[in-house]
Enzyme design. Structure first.
Site, PDB file in Angstrom:
ATOM      1  N   HIS A 163       0.823  -1.214   0.000  1.00 41.98           N
ATOM      2  CA  HIS A 163       0.000   0.000   0.000  1.00 41.98           C
ATOM      3  C   HIS A 163       0.853   1.259   0.000  1.00 41.98           C
ATOM      4  CE1 HIS A 163      -3.160  -2.807   0.816  1.00 41.98           C
ATOM      5  NE2 HIS A 163      -2.685  -3.117   2.002  1.00 41.98           N
ATOM      6  N   LYS A 201      -5.695  -0.031  10.951  1.00 35.83           N
ATOM      7  CA  LYS A 201      -6.764  -0.189   9.962  1.00 35.83           C
ATOM      8  C   LYS A 201      -7.595  -1.407  10.352  1.00 35.83           C
ATOM      9  CE  LYS A 201      -4.225  -0.403   6.088  1.00 35.83           C
ATOM     10  NZ  LYS A 201      -2.901  -0.607   6.738  1.00 35.83           N
ATOM     11  N   ASP A 239      -4.777  -7.414  11.531  1.00 36.04           N
ATOM     12  CA  ASP A 239      -4.121  -6.242  12.120  1.00 36.04           C
ATOM     13  C   ASP A 239      -4.636  -5.980  13.522  1.00 36.04           C
ATOM     14  OD1 ASP A 239      -2.452  -4.976   9.855  1.00 36.04           O
ATOM     15  OD2 ASP A 239      -4.378  -5.300   8.881  1.00 36.04           O
ATOM     16  N   HIS A 255      -7.094  -4.585  -0.967  1.00 42.29           N
ATOM     17  CA  HIS A 255      -6.418  -5.844  -1.280  1.00 42.29           C
ATOM     18  C   HIS A 255      -7.114  -6.542  -2.440  1.00 42.29           C
ATOM     19  CE1 HIS A 255      -6.234  -4.977   3.058  1.00 42.29           C
ATOM     20  NE2 HIS A 255      -4.953  -5.197   2.877  1.00 42.29           N
TER      21      HIS A 255
END
Lengths: 333, 333
Positions: free
Chosen positions: B57, B105, B110, B219
């Site tokens: 990213h 995020k 995560d 993604h």
């Protein structure tokens, strides 16, 4: 062809309109004929810097209009030179009495149209000098060029000459340092996949799934040769070898290393190329004093990259570091 | 698959190595376990800001490490969360005694890994707060998420919370303003063509030549629906409508309008989207007070864009404008 556009004929107009609205603190857009100036142009007593060329290479050139860089940018149609009737009013609009420097990438159409505009501006009492950027070592002549093409080095010329103009250098002095950058900068690029010009609707060239083009131009014009796909370190070596052979940098000399994305290459890949290019320089004892990595002179969504090496002297470093405030380069202010 | 890489397994390592060399004035790279900190970390008495997530990213997150933004970034493998054994040392490395904020995020991996690292850091005596960015209005749950995904709004949270930390705000105050940004920011994206994850070697999804995906994730995970290709103004309307329906901005309110490229879209197209998005806001009497246009949170070389709208208050504007010096955002210094 899938693109975020409305009418292929309106891409440049609508894009520049959006650009002008997003950066209204920095630039003014003059719609007809189309050119972009610094918000506060003309600045009395300051040399005016004008560049331009075909669209599709954004952020070049409009993204470099602002303090410490260009006073005006003149966008042509996609991959097509701007016309003298655009370049002339851009030139007169940024003349603050100290003259104007045209920074022209060496493509036949650009050279002719800037030349005509310069003559017309001179007839209106504006002193105009011109420098031709011709940093691409890939080919001696090309589809659109007599002599070497102007590519990534242009960004560096605009920044360093822009810094000189901003500190109050005369037209002769700004011209001299622009030429000194040109004399000391070399570039070469690679394409992994072509781009599609909106009004053409088809990719500008074809590469097979296992083929890349070494020495590509920023309009997809042919380079040195097509080879089978290699890894990043191998490709980087193929770009660096002719750059260093031509530029003849000695051990101990300082350079700016600029790895540029053609528009469709992830930043992660550009840093992999940067890593290897830097290793190759350091192996020869060359000092990487400044760096620039990112999409600064593109070919729409082409996949690929170019490498530019500039041999630095102390004054160039000082001007590179001096304040700049444009849409695409911004520091020190 | 044609990419400027060497070994698919080494893409993140080699890319971060290049990044660290190019920006050695700003960051330090800690190779094993991998994380990136501000050169001058830890800063005593300053709240430390840590973010991270899967690679691919860029410039998010390492490109936002520096003064006025992040103190550390933790890159995972491509499109894969970083692990607690990376996040923990990044957290302790930037603790200057005032505590650390994790900006996460909202993806399940995560969230879990930052949570584990936060617990371990607390056990080592570091006070940690966490905010979850969940600005994507496209889908309520997704392939990798319970609740809304975190996308473009993350960049704005990092900048504004980073400005607050830099001026010396307490951990509670920095957390509060980060949460205020999250509460007032919404995003949605579109894909025209997929990207290819290096170790996968195949495009992450398929779209036909006349098909686009509205509401795409960063993604390549599915969005709201696939539709036939439309023009830029039509697509922009399809992204803005759900953003504004959810955010409920009133006439006279001020916003930041952020048009983001997914990695393979020319700047000219992003400005065409920006132009239309701004028109739609202005037609409703909404004031576009600040703008950001470019590749700031990408999905490798995916073709497409996202739009993010942040409802601004005066403090957010002041912090947005405050000095920032990172590889990807740089002004006021």
């Amino acid at each position: 062809m899938k693109k975020l556009i409305n009418d292929p004929k309106q891409v440049v107009t609508e894009s520049v309109e959006g650009f002008g609205a997003a950066h209204a603190d920095l630039v003014s857009v003059h719609p007809e004929p189309l050119f972009i100036t610094r918000k506060d142009a003309p600045r009395q007593g300051k040399v005016g810097l004008v560049s331009g060329g075909g669209s599709g290479h954004e952020p070049l050139h409009a993204g470099y209009v602002g303090r410490g860089m260009l006073d005006a940018a003149v966008p042509g149609a996609m991959f097509t030179s701007p016309t003298p009737d655009q370049i002339l009013p851009a030139t007169t609009a940024v003349d603050g009495g100290a003259g104007v420097l045209h920074i022209v990438k060496n493509y036949t159409g650009d050279v002719l149209n800037f030349e005509t505009a310069a003559e017309l501006a001179e007839a209106e009492g504006v002193t105009v000098r011109t420098v031709l950027v011709n940093d691409d070592v890939a080919v001696e002549d090309s589809l659109y060029t007599a002599g070497r093409r102007g590519v990534g080095g242009t960004v560096l010329v605009e920044r360093i000459a822009g810094g000189a103009a901003e500190r109050g250098d005369s037209l002769d002095a700004v011209t001299a340092i622009a030429q000194r950058v040109i004399d000391n900068v070399r570039s070469m690029g690679v394409a992994l996949a072509a781009c599609t010009v909106p009004h053409a609707g088809q990719p500008s060239f074809d590469l097979t799934d296992d083929e890349i083009e070494i020495g590509i131009g920023i309009h997809g014009e042919p380079g040195r040769h097509r080879i089978a796909m290699e890894n990043a370190d191998g490709i980087t070596g193929r770009l660096m070898e002719p750059i260093l052979a031509d530029l003849k940098v000695d051990s101990g000399e300082k350079v700016l290393l600029f790895v540029n994305g053609m528009g469709g290459t992830p930043a992660s890949e550009l840093y992999i190329v940067y890593r290897r290019a830097r290793q190759l320089l350091e192996e020869q004892g060359i000092v990487v004093e400044r760096s620039l990595v990112g999409n600064y002179i593109t070919a729409l969504e082409m996949q690929g990259a170019s490498i530019t090496v500039l041999r630095l002297d102390d004054e160039m470093v000082e001007l590179w570091d001096s304040p700049v405030h444009t849409a695409a380069l911004h520091w020190g202010v």
